[in-house]
Structures are given as C-alpha cells and as structure tokens.
Design an enzyme around this catalytic site. Structure first.
Site, PDB file in Angstrom:
ATOM      1  N   ARG A 192     -57.251  25.632  -3.854  1.00  0.00           N
ATOM      2  CA  ARG A 192     -56.626  25.466  -5.182  1.00  0.00           C
ATOM      3  C   ARG A 192     -55.624  26.608  -5.439  1.00  0.00           C
ATOM      4  O   ARG A 192     -54.578  26.406  -6.045  1.00  0.00           O
ATOM      5  CB  ARG A 192     -57.686  25.414  -6.288  1.00  0.00           C
ATOM      6  N   TYR A 241     -36.854  10.717 -19.394  1.00  0.00           N
ATOM      7  CA  TYR A 241     -38.001   9.919 -18.951  1.00  0.00           C
ATOM      8  C   TYR A 241     -39.011   9.818 -20.102  1.00  0.00           C
ATOM      9  O   TYR A 241     -39.374  10.842 -20.688  1.00  0.00           O
ATOM     10  CB  TYR A 241     -38.617  10.576 -17.712  1.00  0.00           C
ATOM     11  N   ASP A 299     -34.480  18.474 -14.829  1.00  0.00           N
ATOM     12  CA  ASP A 299     -35.229  17.461 -14.088  1.00  0.00           C
ATOM     13  C   ASP A 299     -34.229  16.813 -13.126  1.00  0.00           C
ATOM     14  O   ASP A 299     -33.363  16.042 -13.541  1.00  0.00           O
ATOM     15  CB  ASP A 299     -35.833  16.440 -15.067  1.00  0.00           C
ATOM     16  N   LYS A 333     -40.660  10.426  -6.116  1.00  0.00           N
ATOM     17  CA  LYS A 333     -39.511   9.517  -5.986  1.00  0.00           C
ATOM     18  C   LYS A 333     -38.751   9.788  -4.675  1.00  0.00           C
ATOM     19  O   LYS A 333     -39.276   9.513  -3.625  1.00  0.00           O
ATOM     20  CB  LYS A 333     -38.596   9.660  -7.205  1.00  0.00           C
TER      21      LYS A 333
HETATM   22  N1  PLP Z   1     -39.094  12.698 -14.377  1.00  0.00           N
HETATM   23  C1  PLP Z   1     -38.441  11.567 -14.125  1.00  0.00           C
HETATM   24  C2  PLP Z   1     -36.943  11.530 -14.268  1.00  0.00           C
HETATM   25  C3  PLP Z   1     -39.135  10.411 -13.756  1.00  0.00           C
HETATM   26  O1  PLP Z   1     -38.440   9.281 -13.514  1.00  0.00           O
HETATM   27  C4  PLP Z   1     -40.558  10.482 -13.656  1.00  0.00           C
HETATM   28  C5  PLP Z   1     -41.344   9.280 -13.300  1.00  0.00           C
HETATM   29  O2  PLP Z   1     -40.885   8.157 -13.327  1.00  0.00           O
HETATM   30  C6  PLP Z   1     -41.204  11.675 -13.925  1.00  0.00           C
HETATM   31  C7  PLP Z   1     -40.442  12.781 -14.283  1.00  0.00           C
HETATM   32  C8  PLP Z   1     -42.699  11.800 -13.847  1.00  0.00           C
HETATM   33  O3  PLP Z   1     -43.117  11.951 -12.521  1.00  0.00           O
HETATM   34  P1  PLP Z   1     -44.556  11.510 -11.969  1.00  0.00           P
HETATM   35  O4  PLP Z   1     -44.675  10.046 -12.158  1.00  0.00           O
HETATM   36  O5  PLP Z   1     -44.530  11.962 -10.534  1.00  0.00           O
HETATM   37  O6  PLP Z   1     -45.587  12.249 -12.765  1.00  0.00           O
END
Ligand code: PLP
Length: 374
Positions: free
Chosen positions: A47, A99, A171, A196
C-alpha cells in the site's frame, strides 16, 4: 528522447537474475525488512510502495514532463486526492464543461470537506479573472472537455493563476501525454483517468496525478495515496505500463480516424453540429493546434432529431458498441445523457463517440447506416 522511445523504456526495470527483457510483476504485499535477508529494496508494504507502482509512476512522470507521479486505483481516486490536499474552506474554480463525476465529487462529497467550488467557462480568461476569490487555491481545467470538447488556453490561465498564487491542475485524460503536456504550458499538476487512453484496451481502472515540481500539495497527495490506500494493484500497474508502450502510435491512429469521421459527420444531412477541435469550424481549433500535437479520438455531435432518435441511432450500430467511456482500441458511442445525472445540461440529441482503431471506412460505413435509421 521522443515519446515513442520513452513510452517503451522509461520506468522499465528488468530482472537481472533472469535476464528478462521486460519487468516482472511483484504481487507480494510485503517485503523483508532490510536488516534481515532480502537486500536493500526499500520496500516494506505494497500500500505504501511497490516496484510495479514505482516503475509506472516513473514512466508517467517522464511522459508528462513532470518530476513525480502518484498512481491511484481510478481517475476519481486521483481527483479526490488533489481536492483533499486543499485545506477545508478553500475555493476551487472548475471548467463548467467537466466530467460529471468531477462535478458531483465537488458538489457532493467534497462539500463535507467544506470545499467551495464555482464552475466557470475556462475558455474565457475574463470569467476566470472575475471569479477569483481570496480563498481560491486551485483552478481545475479539463481540455478537451467532456462531453463538449471545449478547448481552454492553458498558458493564459496559468499566467492569471500564477499572478494570484493559485495552483493549476489539468485533467489531461482526453488528450493523453502523447498529444498534450499541460506542465509545459504552465500547469502545476496533471491528472489522468488512466482507465482511458493510457490503458487503451478497456481493461484497467486506474488514475494518476503528476506534479511539475516538489511541493507541499504533492506531499499531501502522496500521503493520501498511501494513507487512504486507493492504490492500483501491482498487476494493474504492470499492465498499464505494458499498454502505454504503444500510446503514441495509438493516439496518432485515434486522431487520424477521428478527423476522417468528424469530416464525414459534418457533411451528413442528419447531423446538426459536430464538436471536434480538429475541425476548422471548432471555436477552439487555433488554440488546440497550438497546444496539442493531435486532436484526439473523441467527437460529440448533435443530430437533427430528438432524444429517441439519438437512442435509435446509437443502438443501430453493428460495429460500434453502444456503451459509455472512451479511449480503447474499439469504438464506442452513446446518447450522452444516458450516462449523466438527471440535472445534466447536455442535450438529449447529443451523441458522444470514442473513435477507436478500426479502419475508418468500416467506422464511417457503420455510422452512415446507423444515421440512416432515423
Ligand atoms: N476525468 C475524465 C475526463 C473522465 O472522462 C473520467 C471518466 O470517464 C474521469 C475523470 C474519471 O475516471 P475513472 O472512471 O477512471 O475514475
């Protein structure tokens, strides 16, 4: 070195005894203390740290031109760590097209942290200037944004933020480090849903935060990572590192395919509007051309019809899966509101498409026959 080379070699630690060419997986949850047999590995408990996570973090820090990275069990765990690194009572400014999970995190869970957030149009620097408060500590930018592909000028925002001593966190999920490096444009932190494009094969849930330089904020993020324990498994770290080896080539393919699909959609009589930064008609096209080396694989488009039509189109495809998420080799699309909360501002006629690596003619054929069902 170029990203194609870094993706393959950075953070790769082979097994010298076995003379392996790639890194082994270390599923061990604990390691022998150094004063016993076992050598000076520095590892104690997975961890806190693990060789596969270290290798992955070194790779991701290299690809994003940062100094350190902290890997998490999901993108949301990574985002949560960034927000929890702020003191309760701090104010966060966030791209208004963000998001929906990030919005929910800030307006829900983080409210109990007493974190204040305002959602502003970060494509408009004036709005940012006007929304700064005495307690503003962080500007959170998503570019390209989810789902409308807004493009924010990172250098402009970083300039405003640094004049007020505000941290900029980007992000970078939709671009990936193969197409955009926000730290080179003045950002302090980069976050990815590694689920992704970094994973690229729709089989790993993971996230990461990368910092430009050592800082008290990143020290806290690191402490949250090990202390609260939302860490990826050694196998997921290994698999992610394996997947990233082809990232630059995949992103080139996604961008090339998406460009062709976007141009096809723009000319289709059933399509009302296409949102893709690679199209000269996109309002952020010039900025994207400046700060990205490709426009990525994500397209949103609205149709001349209602929500039922959008649903019918997305369920008529034979090749493209009607599913949420993005970034894999296989193409996906969905009527976007199906995955967003009830209070969403997204139009029912908006379709979000993650363009995969199939042949573009096959994708265009499938999209065409689906659009013709309307
Ligand atoms: N940021 C963006 C732009 C996303 O499209 C997503 C998920 O679709 C996330 C963050 C969240 O990521 P996770 O699903 O791996 O927790």
């Amino acid at each position: 070195m170029h990203i194609e080379t870094q993706s393959i070699h950075a953070g790769e630690k082979t097994d010298v005894n076995a003379r392996s060419v790639t890194s082994p997986v270390y599923p061990s949850t604990m390691f022998r203390h150094q004063d016993e047999a076992g050598g000076p590995s520095g590892y104690i408990y997975t961890r806190a740290s693990n060789p596969n996570r270290d290798n992955l973090e070194q790779l991701l820090a290299t690809l994003e031109h940062g100094s350190q990275a902290a890997a998490f069990a999901s993108g949301m765990a990574a985002s949560t760590a960034v927000f929890q690194s702020l003191d309760p009572g701090a104010h966060v400014m966030v791209s208004d097209d963000v998001y929906h999970g990030t919005r929910l995190l800030l307006t829900g869970l983080m409210k109990r942290w007493n974190l204040e957030s305002s959602f502003v149009d970060t494509t408009d620097p004036q709005q940012i200037r006007e929304s700064i408060q005495k307690t503003t500590r962080l500007i959170w930018i998503e570019t390209p944004s989810n789902p409308m592909l807004h493009i924010t000028d990172l250098e402009k925002i970083a300039e405003i933020a640094s004049a007020h001593n505000i941290i900029v966190s980007v992000d970078n999920t939709w671009a990936s480090p193969a197409l955009q490096n926000p730290l080179d444009h003045g950002a302090d932190l980069v976050m990815h849903s590694a689920t992704k494009y970094l994973s690229g094969h729709s089989d790993i849930l993971s996230g990461v935060v990368i910092t430009k330089a050592e800082s008290p904020i990143f020290d806290r993020i690191r402490a949250i990572q090990g202390g609260s324990g939302a860490v990826p498994s050694p196998f997921d770290c290994w698999l992610l590192q394996r997947s990233i080896k082809t990232l630059a080539y995949r992103m080139r393919g996604h961008s090339e395919n998406a460009g062709k699909v976007a141009r096809f959609l723009e000319a289709h009589p059933v399509v009302e509007q296409v949102y893709y930064p690679g199209l000269p008609s996109h309002p952020g096209h010039d900025i994207a051309t400046r700060q990205m080396s490709g426009y990525g694989g994500m397209i949103s488009f609205s149709i001349k019809g209602n929500g039922d039509d959008a649903m019918k189109i997305t369920s008529s495809s034979r090749l493209i899966a009607n599913a949420t998420s993005l970034g894999g080799v296989e193409s996906l699309w969905e009527q976007r509101i199906r995955s967003e909360p009830e209070e969403t501002q997204t139009s029912p006629s908006l379709i979000r498409l993650s363009v995969g690596l199939e042949h573009p003619d096959d994708l265009i054929g499938d999209i065409d026959q689906s659009l013709n069902q309307m």
